[in-house]
Design a protein around this motif. Sequence first.
Motif, PDB file in Angstrom:
ATOM      1  N   ALA A 105       0.831  -1.204   0.000  1.00 28.19           N
ATOM      2  CA  ALA A 105       0.000   0.000   0.000  1.00 28.19           C
ATOM      3  C   ALA A 105       0.867   1.257   0.000  1.00 28.19           C
ATOM      4  N   VAL A 106       1.934   1.232   0.801  1.00 27.38           N
ATOM      5  CA  VAL A 106       2.865   2.368   0.830  1.00 27.38           C
ATOM      6  C   VAL A 106       3.519   2.559  -0.534  1.00 27.38           C
ATOM      7  N   LEU A 107       3.938   1.448  -1.156  1.00 27.24           N
ATOM      8  CA  LEU A 107       4.594   1.529  -2.464  1.00 27.24           C
ATOM      9  C   LEU A 107       3.644   2.060  -3.534  1.00 27.24           C
ATOM     10  N   PHE A 108       2.399   1.556  -3.559  1.00 26.16           N
ATOM     11  CA  PHE A 108       1.435   1.993  -4.570  1.00 26.16           C
ATOM     12  C   PHE A 108       1.016   3.449  -4.348  1.00 26.16           C
ATOM     13  N   ALA A 109       0.915   3.854  -3.070  1.00 21.65           N
ATOM     14  CA  ALA A 109       0.570   5.247  -2.779  1.00 21.65           C
ATOM     15  C   ALA A 109       1.670   6.188  -3.280  1.00 21.65           C
ATOM     16  N   TRP A 110       2.914   5.730  -3.198  1.00 24.03           N
ATOM     17  CA  TRP A 110       4.043   6.520  -3.717  1.00 24.03           C
ATOM     18  C   TRP A 110       3.983   6.587  -5.246  1.00 24.03           C
ATOM     19  N   LEU A 111       3.689   5.449  -5.888  1.00 29.36           N
ATOM     20  CA  LEU A 111       3.694   5.392  -7.346  1.00 29.36           C
ATOM     21  C   LEU A 111       2.510   6.122  -7.973  1.00 29.36           C
ATOM     22  N   PHE A 112       1.319   5.971  -7.361  1.00 26.28           N
ATOM     23  CA  PHE A 112       0.105   6.448  -8.021  1.00 26.28           C
ATOM     24  C   PHE A 112      -0.543   7.669  -7.365  1.00 26.28           C
ATOM     25  N   LEU A 113      -0.235   7.913  -6.092  1.00 26.72           N
ATOM     26  CA  LEU A 113      -0.823   9.073  -5.418  1.00 26.72           C
ATOM     27  C   LEU A 113       0.207  10.149  -5.109  1.00 26.72           C
ATOM     28  N   GLY A 114       1.460   9.840  -5.394  1.00 24.65           N
ATOM     29  CA  GLY A 114       2.501  10.835  -5.152  1.00 24.65           C
ATOM     30  C   GLY A 114       2.852  11.023  -3.698  1.00 24.65           C
ATOM     31  N   GLU A 115       2.489  10.062  -2.831  1.00 28.43           N
ATOM     32  CA  GLU A 115       2.825  10.179  -1.415  1.00 28.43           C
ATOM     33  C   GLU A 115       4.318   9.909  -1.229  1.00 28.43           C
ATOM     34  N   ARG A 116       4.945  10.741  -0.400  1.00 29.80           N
ATOM     35  CA  ARG A 116       6.394  10.674  -0.233  1.00 29.80           C
ATOM     36  C   ARG A 116       6.806   9.462   0.599  1.00 29.80           C
ATOM     37  N   LEU A 117       7.895   8.812   0.168  1.00 30.50           N
ATOM     38  CA  LEU A 117       8.487   7.719   0.941  1.00 30.50           C
ATOM     39  C   LEU A 117       9.655   8.273   1.752  1.00 30.50           C
ATOM     40  N   VAL A 164      -5.581   1.750  -1.821  1.00 34.43           N
ATOM     41  CA  VAL A 164      -5.080   2.971  -2.465  1.00 34.43           C
ATOM     42  C   VAL A 164      -6.133   3.541  -3.408  1.00 34.43           C
ATOM     43  N   TYR A 165      -6.799   2.666  -4.157  1.00 32.57           N
ATOM     44  CA  TYR A 165      -7.836   3.140  -5.085  1.00 32.57           C
ATOM     45  C   TYR A 165      -8.968   3.830  -4.322  1.00 32.57           C
ATOM     46  N   GLN A 166      -9.403   3.219  -3.214  1.00 33.01           N
ATOM     47  CA  GLN A 166     -10.511   3.797  -2.458  1.00 33.01           C
ATOM     48  C   GLN A 166     -10.103   5.110  -1.803  1.00 33.01           C
ATOM     49  N   PRO A 287       5.146  11.093   6.931  1.00 30.01           N
ATOM     50  CA  PRO A 287       6.101  11.947   6.200  1.00 30.01           C
ATOM     51  C   PRO A 287       5.509  13.315   5.919  1.00 30.01           C
ATOM     52  N   ARG A 288       6.366  14.309   5.903  1.00 28.14           N
ATOM     53  CA  ARG A 288       5.911  15.660   5.583  1.00 28.14           C
ATOM     54  C   ARG A 288       5.623  15.765   4.099  1.00 28.14           C
ATOM     55  N   PRO A 289       4.563  16.484   3.720  1.00 34.99           N
ATOM     56  CA  PRO A 289       4.289  16.637   2.285  1.00 34.99           C
ATOM     57  C   PRO A 289       5.399  17.408   1.594  1.00 34.99           C
ATOM     58  N   ASP A 290       5.639  17.041   0.305  1.00 33.13           N
ATOM     59  CA  ASP A 290       6.669  17.736  -0.469  1.00 33.13           C
ATOM     60  C   ASP A 290       6.258  19.173  -0.744  1.00 33.13           C
TER      61      ASP A 290
END
Length: 290
Positions: A105-117, A164-166, A287-290
Amino acid sequence: MTLTRIVPLLLAILWGFNWPAVKIGLSEVPPFALRMVGLGVGALLLALVAWAIGRSMGVPRRSWGPLLIAGVFNIAGFNLATVFAQLTTSTSRAAVLTFTTPLWAVLFAWLFLGERLDRYRWMALGIGLAGVAVLSAPLLSGEIRPLGILFPMLAAVSWAIGTVYQKANPIGGDRVAVTAYQLLIASAVAGVGFVIAGETLPTSVSMPVAWALLFHVVGATAIAYLLWFLLLDRSTAGTAALATFSIPVVGVLGAMALVGDRPSGLDYVGFAAILAAAGVTLFAPQPRPD
């Protein structure tokens, strides 16, 4: 004991012991049939609960598409993959490998939602993948089949995609009703598999299987999902995460007590790595937003 303390405990028990309960059920009930009936009856029970407490079953028109997709990944894909996982590997290995969901979920959120790792989540991914590698090591000696790794990982990935989709496509409507619809969608998907596979429903089952199925349908499906959404409504995300963190531990202990699982020393190393990785993912600072 407050609600937010007792509900995580109940969820850990219900969803943890559901792993050996499904294993017992599979001894006499075909996989698609088990999911078709279990998820369908769970949907009916939740719909009855919604009606009894006066909840609306209506869903905004714009939410039907996301509801269908979420139901396919969150519940149908996850539940079908886990039931076949139990047919191809030990219950304890299936339970722990499926718990890699937070990592995906963390990986997909980074790839598709732009959430920072951040460094915590990179570390969690590394530790988690190491745990998967350790649990996959018996493939080299032929002790387990490749499908015994593939199905639990498919379950984890399906649940992560649905999550992630939801998150990206929120579903309107009452949470109890939305959950009932997702269970119904998953039951329909299992029903298609039931027909294609040519399965039949058993005319009778033994008493241990009957009790396992009763626990699976009423406790681990209808009641557990209702408790889960109640917890989300009334607690922080950290408290809700604590419930999921306990599930594989209870699942492994339940599998050892009820279906005779005996993990090896190497298995315990893999279990510890995945639990550590999931713990870092769930409880690390945001994580802090970019």
